[in-house]
Design a protein around this motif. Structure first.
Motif, PDB file in Angstrom:
ATOM      1  N   SER A  33       0.813  -1.225   0.000  1.00  0.00           N
ATOM      2  CA  SER A  33       0.000   0.000   0.000  1.00  0.00           C
ATOM      3  C   SER A  33       0.844   1.271   0.000  1.00  0.00           C
ATOM      4  CB  SER A  33      -0.909   0.007   1.228  1.00  0.00           C
ATOM      5  OG  SER A  33      -0.139   0.082   2.426  1.00  0.00           O
ATOM      6  N   HIS A  34       2.065   1.188   0.522  1.00  0.00           N
ATOM      7  CA  HIS A  34       2.961   2.350   0.641  1.00  0.00           C
ATOM      8  C   HIS A  34       2.331   3.456   1.483  1.00  0.00           C
ATOM      9  CE1 HIS A  34       5.723   0.677  -2.348  1.00  0.00           C
ATOM     10  NE2 HIS A  34       4.648   0.350  -3.048  1.00  0.00           N
ATOM     11  N   TYR A  35       1.550   3.065   2.491  1.00  0.00           N
ATOM     12  CA  TYR A  35       0.905   4.035   3.385  1.00  0.00           C
ATOM     13  C   TYR A  35       1.827   4.519   4.511  1.00  0.00           C
ATOM     14  CZ  TYR A  35      -3.771   2.962   1.462  1.00  0.00           C
ATOM     15  OH  TYR A  35      -4.871   2.818   0.650  1.00  0.00           O
ATOM     16  N   GLY A  36       3.010   3.929   4.634  1.00  0.00           N
ATOM     17  CA  GLY A  36       3.873   4.213   5.773  1.00  0.00           C
ATOM     18  C   GLY A  36       4.086   5.684   6.081  1.00  0.00           C
ATOM     19  N   PRO A  37       4.582   6.499   5.133  1.00  0.00           N
ATOM     20  CA  PRO A  37       4.799   7.923   5.423  1.00  0.00           C
ATOM     21  C   PRO A  37       3.510   8.647   5.798  1.00  0.00           C
ATOM     22  CG  PRO A  37       5.983   7.263   3.442  1.00  0.00           C
ATOM     23  CD  PRO A  37       5.087   6.110   3.801  1.00  0.00           C
ATOM     24  N   LEU A  38       2.399   8.295   5.167  1.00  0.00           N
ATOM     25  CA  LEU A  38       1.120   8.933   5.485  1.00  0.00           C
ATOM     26  C   LEU A  38       0.701   8.615   6.914  1.00  0.00           C
ATOM     27  CD1 LEU A  38      -1.452  10.464   4.680  1.00  0.00           C
ATOM     28  CD2 LEU A  38      -2.340   8.322   3.743  1.00  0.00           C
ATOM     29  N   ILE A  39       0.854   7.367   7.316  1.00  0.00           N
ATOM     30  CA  ILE A  39       0.495   6.967   8.682  1.00  0.00           C
ATOM     31  C   ILE A  39       1.350   7.705   9.708  1.00  0.00           C
ATOM     32  CG2 ILE A  39       0.573   5.020  10.305  1.00  0.00           C
ATOM     33  CD1 ILE A  39      -0.292   3.211   7.963  1.00  0.00           C
ATOM     34  N   ASP A  40       2.643   7.772   9.457  1.00  0.00           N
ATOM     35  CA  ASP A  40       3.557   8.398  10.417  1.00  0.00           C
ATOM     36  C   ASP A  40       3.337   9.900  10.553  1.00  0.00           C
ATOM     37  OD1 ASP A  40       4.729   6.005  11.045  1.00  0.00           O
ATOM     38  OD2 ASP A  40       6.455   6.261   9.704  1.00  0.00           O
ATOM     39  N   ALA A  41       2.638  10.519   9.610  1.00  0.00           N
ATOM     40  CA  ALA A  41       2.415  11.966   9.645  1.00  0.00           C
ATOM     41  C   ALA A  41       1.314  12.365  10.636  1.00  0.00           C
ATOM     42  CB  ALA A  41       2.053  12.475   8.248  1.00  0.00           C
ATOM     43  N   HIS A  42       0.602  11.400  11.202  1.00  0.00           N
ATOM     44  CA  HIS A  42      -0.494  11.706  12.128  1.00  0.00           C
ATOM     45  C   HIS A  42       0.031  12.025  13.527  1.00  0.00           C
ATOM     46  CE1 HIS A  42      -2.661   9.726   8.871  1.00  0.00           C
ATOM     47  NE2 HIS A  42      -3.788  10.211   9.363  1.00  0.00           N
ATOM     48  N   ASP A  43      -0.790  12.745  14.300  1.00  0.00           N
ATOM     49  CA  ASP A  43      -0.432  13.055  15.688  1.00  0.00           C
ATOM     50  C   ASP A  43      -0.413  11.779  16.535  1.00  0.00           C
ATOM     51  OD1 ASP A  43      -0.369  15.936  15.291  1.00  0.00           O
ATOM     52  OD2 ASP A  43      -2.551  15.817  15.150  1.00  0.00           O
ATOM     53  N   PHE A  44      -1.476  10.987  16.432  1.00  0.00           N
ATOM     54  CA  PHE A  44      -1.563   9.710  17.122  1.00  0.00           C
ATOM     55  C   PHE A  44      -1.586   8.591  16.093  1.00  0.00           C
ATOM     56  CE2 PHE A  44      -3.959  11.200  21.226  1.00  0.00           C
ATOM     57  CZ  PHE A  44      -2.837  11.947  21.579  1.00  0.00           C
ATOM     58  N   VAL A  45      -0.844   7.529  16.374  1.00  0.00           N
ATOM     59  CA  VAL A  45      -0.901   6.318  15.559  1.00  0.00           C
ATOM     60  C   VAL A  45      -1.242   5.166  16.498  1.00  0.00           C
ATOM     61  CG1 VAL A  45       0.318   4.746  14.027  1.00  0.00           C
ATOM     62  CG2 VAL A  45       0.778   7.208  13.907  1.00  0.00           C
ATOM     63  N   ILE A  46      -2.418   4.599  16.322  1.00  0.00           N
ATOM     64  CA  ILE A  46      -2.944   3.579  17.231  1.00  0.00           C
ATOM     65  C   ILE A  46      -2.908   2.226  16.539  1.00  0.00           C
ATOM     66  CG2 ILE A  46      -4.935   2.890  18.645  1.00  0.00           C
ATOM     67  CD1 ILE A  46      -5.851   5.859  18.495  1.00  0.00           C
ATOM     68  N   ARG A  47      -2.256   1.267  17.176  1.00  0.00           N
ATOM     69  CA  ARG A  47      -2.152  -0.089  16.620  1.00  0.00           C
ATOM     70  C   ARG A  47      -2.770  -1.079  17.595  1.00  0.00           C
ATOM     71  NH1 ARG A  47       1.495   0.490  12.297  1.00  0.00           N
ATOM     72  NH2 ARG A  47       2.810   2.337  12.503  1.00  0.00           N
ATOM     73  N   MET A  48      -3.036  -2.291  17.083  1.00  0.00           N
ATOM     74  CA  MET A  48      -3.703  -3.310  17.883  1.00  0.00           C
ATOM     75  C   MET A  48      -2.849  -4.550  18.028  1.00  0.00           C
ATOM     76  SD  MET A  48      -6.144  -1.206  16.936  1.00  0.00           S
ATOM     77  CE  MET A  48      -6.356  -1.566  15.216  1.00  0.00           C
ATOM     78  N   ASN A  49      -2.880  -5.102  19.240  1.00  0.00           N
ATOM     79  CA  ASN A  49      -2.317  -6.419  19.528  1.00  0.00           C
ATOM     80  C   ASN A  49      -0.867  -6.532  19.068  1.00  0.00           C
ATOM     81  OD1 ASN A  49      -4.817  -7.145  20.666  1.00  0.00           O
ATOM     82  ND2 ASN A  49      -5.630  -7.686  18.650  1.00  0.00           N
ATOM     83  N   THR A  50      -0.548  -7.574  18.298  1.00  0.00           N
ATOM     84  CA  THR A  50       0.853  -7.879  17.988  1.00  0.00           C
ATOM     85  C   THR A  50       1.333  -7.308  16.656  1.00  0.00           C
ATOM     86  OG1 THR A  50       0.194  -9.975  16.961  1.00  0.00           O
ATOM     87  CG2 THR A  50       0.732 -10.026  19.316  1.00  0.00           C
ATOM     88  N   GLY A  51       0.530  -6.487  16.002  1.00  0.00           N
ATOM     89  CA  GLY A  51       0.907  -5.963  14.682  1.00  0.00           C
ATOM     90  C   GLY A  51       2.272  -5.292  14.695  1.00  0.00           C
ATOM     91  N   PRO A  52       3.269  -5.852  13.992  1.00  0.00           N
ATOM     92  CA  PRO A  52       4.630  -5.296  14.025  1.00  0.00           C
ATOM     93  C   PRO A  52       4.812  -4.148  13.033  1.00  0.00           C
ATOM     94  CG  PRO A  52       4.603  -7.264  12.679  1.00  0.00           C
ATOM     95  CD  PRO A  52       3.194  -7.084  13.187  1.00  0.00           C
ATOM     96  N   THR A  53       5.867  -3.394  13.242  1.00  0.00           N
ATOM     97  CA  THR A  53       6.252  -2.350  12.290  1.00  0.00           C
ATOM     98  C   THR A  53       7.608  -2.651  11.650  1.00  0.00           C
ATOM     99  OG1 THR A  53       7.264  -1.047  14.069  1.00  0.00           O
ATOM    100  CG2 THR A  53       4.960  -0.575  13.525  1.00  0.00           C
ATOM    101  N   LYS A  54       8.501  -3.281  12.395  1.00  0.00           N
ATOM    102  CA  LYS A  54       9.841  -3.553  11.890  1.00  0.00           C
ATOM    103  C   LYS A  54       9.774  -4.482  10.673  1.00  0.00           C
ATOM    104  CE  LYS A  54      14.475  -4.928  13.343  1.00  0.00           C
ATOM    105  NZ  LYS A  54      15.325  -5.420  14.471  1.00  0.00           N
ATOM    106  N   GLY A  55      10.363  -4.027   9.575  1.00  0.00           N
ATOM    107  CA  GLY A  55      10.340  -4.784   8.333  1.00  0.00           C
ATOM    108  C   GLY A  55       9.154  -4.469   7.452  1.00  0.00           C
TER     109      GLY A  55
END
Length: 342
Positions: free
Chosen positions: A164-186
């Motif tokens: 999706s290449h959403y990474g930069p868009l997601i990181d631009a938010h004030d809050f980034v809320i994730r659930m459970n074990t969803g990783p970011t590394k890699g």
């Protein structure tokens, strides 16, 4: 804003017309005074008519940004007139637990304890006191107002995030809320690297750094016992974890029941963690963008980090189809923006 402008306009126009009347009155003082009195009466009447015609309720919204329900965004969450949204959205419901709001109604307590297969007798009051001895006792996110425009990204674990290449868009938010074990590394290119909040229940706990808020979702009393024992043990062993204690938040059982009854209309047994965080975002954010919810475009359901794991859309506990229908309705109402990914 309104009255000073009208007054200034009144002074300017009246003085200009007085000058015209003076020029064409052939300098007869009595005629000038008579015309002046008539003009003042007409202008005052027109001014009063304008004030009566203007809708006072509209003035209250547009001229007084100090209203606590407003924000500095183009559109604010609390300013919604759609009946479907109004009957579901309750701004008064407690969101996070504190010692001051921890008392549960008999109905909430019975429903919440009933989520546990074999309810145990637990001294709930003593348990809450222990919890709030371990980390600060406060009620955050009560700062809504005309100077705030908090943008939040709610990031699910759907496989539609792949490519999706959403990474930069997601990181631009004030809050980034994730659930459970969803990783970011890699997976930074697609899901981002920033995490301000991670919602978990004890069985889905993961290690976090001291910059991330842990949002505990207590589906049962035992979850509070578990987090209490875990935090107390790690406090003794590790000073680093003491920093993490400052970031712990507990979703209020009343909020969980509110989402179940008001939003899901009691379908299923209880809401999923992702859907709880969606409604939670509606209450603490001014704009909400949603990523990683729903199936891939090819119809497959799996996590972006584990293709072997099949996501069950509907289970006896969760009505995933109902939850996703509500998410799409919120998208249509422009209350959220749903990014459907790949």
């Amino acid at each position: 804003y309104l009255f000073p402008n009208l007054f200034i306009s009144y002074l300017f126009i009246s003085r200009f017309i007085y000058f015209l009347i003076y020029l064409f009155s052939n300098l007869f003082i009595s005629q000038f005074i008579y015309l002046q009195i008539v003009f003042q009466a007409l202008l005052a009447g027109a001014l009063m008519l304008c004030l009566v015609v203007l809708n006072p309720m509209k003035l209250d919204v547009s001229l007084y940004p100090e209203d606590p329900g407003s924000c500095s965004c183009i559109k604010c969450m609390a300013e919604e007139e759609d009946p479907w949204f109004i009957i579901r959205y309750d701004i008064q419901v407690p969101r996070l637990m504190s010692s001051r709001n921890s008392n549960l109604s008999a109905y909430t307590s019975k429903w919440w304890r009933g989520l546990q297969n074999r309810p145990r007798r637990v001294n709930y009051t003593a348990l809450v006191e222990t919890l709030f001895m371990l980390f600060p006792d406060e009620e955050p996110y009560s700062d809504s107002g005309p100077d705030r425009c908090r943008m939040c990204a709610l990031v699910g674990n759907s496989g539609n995030l792949e490519g999706s290449h959403y990474g930069p868009l997601i990181d631009a938010h004030d809050f980034v809320i994730r659930m459970n074990t969803g990783p970011t590394k890699g997976y930074e290119k697609d899901v981002g690297s920033k995490t301000t909040h991670r919602a978990i229940y004890p069985e889905s706990a993961v290690d976090m750094d001291n910059s991330t808020h842990l949002v505990l979702v207590p589906f049962k009393v035992l979850d509070l016992q578990c987090i209490s024992a875990n935090l107390a043990f790690k406090t003794v062993l590790c000073f680093f974890f003491c920093c993490l204690l400052l970031k712990v938040m507990i979703l209020h059982p009343e909020f969980i029941k509110y989402v179940y009854t008001k939003w899901l209309q009691k379908q299923g047994k209880y809401p999923s963690t992702g859907f709880l965080m969606l409604v939670f975002s509606l209450h603490i954010c001014d704009q909400v963008n949603v990523f990683g919810f729903g199936a891939r475009k090819d119809g497959s359901w799996h996590h972006y980090f584990d293709k072997r794991y099949g996501i069950f859309h509907n289970t006896p506990e969760h009505k995933g189809s109902v939850e996703f229908d509500i998410i799409e309705e919120l998208h249509l109402l422009n209350k959220i923006h749903l990014y459907k990914g790949n």
